[in-house]
Design a protein around this motif. Structure first.
Motif, PDB file in Angstrom:
ATOM      1  N   TYR A  12       0.888  -1.307  -0.015  1.00 50.37           N
ATOM      2  CA  TYR A  12      -0.079   0.116  -0.118  1.00 50.37           C
ATOM      3  C   TYR A  12       0.917   1.340   0.049  1.00 50.37           C
ATOM      4  O   TYR A  12       1.845   1.250   0.795  1.00 50.37           O
ATOM      5  CB  TYR A  12      -0.936   0.087   1.198  1.00 50.37           C
ATOM      6  CG  TYR A  12      -2.086   1.085   1.078  1.00 50.37           C
ATOM      7  CD1 TYR A  12      -3.440   0.468   0.432  1.00 50.37           C
ATOM      8  CD2 TYR A  12      -2.038   2.258   1.303  1.00 50.37           C
ATOM      9  CE1 TYR A  12      -4.405   1.072   0.487  1.00 50.37           C
ATOM     10  CE2 TYR A  12      -3.172   2.922   0.992  1.00 50.37           C
ATOM     11  CZ  TYR A  12      -4.447   2.626   0.679  1.00 50.37           C
ATOM     12  OH  TYR A  12      -5.603   3.338   0.414  1.00 50.37           O
ATOM     13  N   TYR A  27      -9.275   6.847   0.802  1.00 41.07           N
ATOM     14  CA  TYR A  27      -8.098   6.053   0.365  1.00 41.07           C
ATOM     15  C   TYR A  27      -6.640   7.088   0.247  1.00 41.07           C
ATOM     16  O   TYR A  27      -5.530   6.259   0.150  1.00 41.07           O
ATOM     17  CB  TYR A  27      -8.190   5.066  -0.976  1.00 41.07           C
ATOM     18  CG  TYR A  27      -8.639   6.124  -2.371  1.00 41.07           C
ATOM     19  CD1 TYR A  27      -9.789   6.036  -2.734  1.00 41.07           C
ATOM     20  CD2 TYR A  27      -7.678   6.664  -2.894  1.00 41.07           C
ATOM     21  CE1 TYR A  27     -10.163   7.037  -3.666  1.00 41.07           C
ATOM     22  CE2 TYR A  27      -7.771   7.387  -3.833  1.00 41.07           C
ATOM     23  CZ  TYR A  27      -9.016   7.577  -4.662  1.00 41.07           C
ATOM     24  OH  TYR A  27      -9.356   8.198  -5.495  1.00 41.07           O
ATOM     25  N   TYR A  37      -1.710   2.781  -4.395  1.00 41.55           N
ATOM     26  CA  TYR A  37      -2.405   1.436  -4.355  1.00 41.55           C
ATOM     27  C   TYR A  37      -3.629   1.439  -5.166  1.00 41.55           C
ATOM     28  O   TYR A  37      -3.484   0.860  -6.115  1.00 41.55           O
ATOM     29  CB  TYR A  37      -2.477   0.640  -2.982  1.00 41.55           C
ATOM     30  CG  TYR A  37      -3.099  -0.357  -3.162  1.00 41.55           C
ATOM     31  CD1 TYR A  37      -2.087  -1.394  -3.197  1.00 41.55           C
ATOM     32  CD2 TYR A  37      -4.495  -0.771  -2.885  1.00 41.55           C
ATOM     33  CE1 TYR A  37      -2.821  -2.751  -3.387  1.00 41.55           C
ATOM     34  CE2 TYR A  37      -5.137  -1.882  -3.065  1.00 41.55           C
ATOM     35  CZ  TYR A  37      -3.946  -3.092  -3.153  1.00 41.55           C
ATOM     36  OH  TYR A  37      -4.711  -4.034  -3.482  1.00 41.55           O
TER      37      TYR A  37
END
Ligand SMILES: Nc1nc2c(c(=O)[nH]1)N[C@H]1C(S)=C(S)[C@@H](COP(=O)(O)O)O[C@H]1N2
Ligand SMILES: [Mo]
Length: 248
Positions: free
Chosen positions: A167, A210, A235
């Motif tokens: 990530y 995110y 990601y």
């Protein structure tokens, strides 16, 4: 390391916005490549709004429950060892295009001026929650590291991965030096729990969920991000074509 040593005699401003640097950034070819034209319009219009600050809420408006989402417990041996020792030996690496790479303990991060903000988190999956976040302003940390004038992006490398892919996230310098962009150590007045990104997570208000990288282990200053992983700057941007400029 105490604060004086850390800052090496630098005078830190109030974490002001890099308004003048913005035009320069927008017109550089590498910067444009990463944005679709719709995103570029969105970015320009959002940033023209007075002050450019995300709305802040009152304590009585905080959500009683704040969901955990995405990865909630990195599985790496390294991270698990840090979690077991309550992050006593954990260090945040700040490197890349900086004059003085840093290795910061939680104590070092706590010695920077702290900013607290009560904001709304909006996840693309369709939920929102209002929480309080407190930590060091990213701009101050970057100034302490002596950010190079060649740097255009700040990348956050996280401890977790999904399907073998680490990530990560990235933002530009406007967002990096935005006063509400903080490395949060506290959530709702307590040390961040693992599910919410311990020991530190990025808060980059006015962006979708995110972008708020949890479990940040390393912050890297770069002049390009299209040569990193799959080239979309994060990601989810790589995995699902989510927008890099996820402004809300
Ligand atoms: N390292 C890392 N950061 C992450 C994620 C993740 O899976 N890993 N999920 C993202 C998403 S989609 C959201 S909505 C928020 C969720 O934060 P929370 O668990 O504190 O609610 O973290 C973001 N940051
Ligand atoms: Mo999300």
């Amino acid at each position: 390391m105490n604060r004086r040593e850390l800052l090496g005699g630098l005078s830190l401003g109030a974490g002001g916005l890099l308004l003048s640097g913005c035009d320069k950034l927008n017109s550089s070819p590498g910067f444009r490549n990463i944005l679709t034209s719709a995103e570029q319009l969105h970015l320009n219009s959002q940033r023209m709004v007075a002050g450019g600050l995300a709305r802040e809420f009152r304590p009585d408006q905080m959500s009683p429950i704040f969901r955990m989402n995405g990865n909630t417990r990195p599985g790496s041996v390294d991270y698990m060892a840090h979690a077991t020792s309550n992050f006593a030996n954990w260090r945040l690496v700040v490197d890349g295009l900086v004059a003085r790479p840093l290795n910061l303990s939680l104590h070092d991060l706590g010695a920077f001026p702290q900013r607290a903000q009560i904001t709304r988190h909006d996840c693309v999956e369709g939920w929102s929650a209002i929480g309080k976040w407190q930590g060091a302003m990213l701009g101050d940390v970057l100034k302490a590291a002596g950010l190079s004038t060649r740097a255009k992006y700040i990348v956050f490398h996280c401890a977790d991965d999904s399907n073998g892919k680490p990530y990560y996230e990235s933002i530009d310098l406007y967002d990096a030096f935005h006063p509400q962009t903080i490395l949060a150590l506290l959530m709702n007045d307590r040390r961040l729990v693992i599910g919410h990104g311990a020991p530190i997570r990025l808060r980059v208000e006015r962006h979708l969920g995110y972008k708020h990288a949890k479990f940040v282990m390393r912050i890297e200053a770069r002049d390009q991000i299209d040569n990193l992983y799959e080239g979309k700057g994060g990601y989810w941007e790589d995995a699902s074509d989510y927008a890099w400029y996820a402004g809300i």
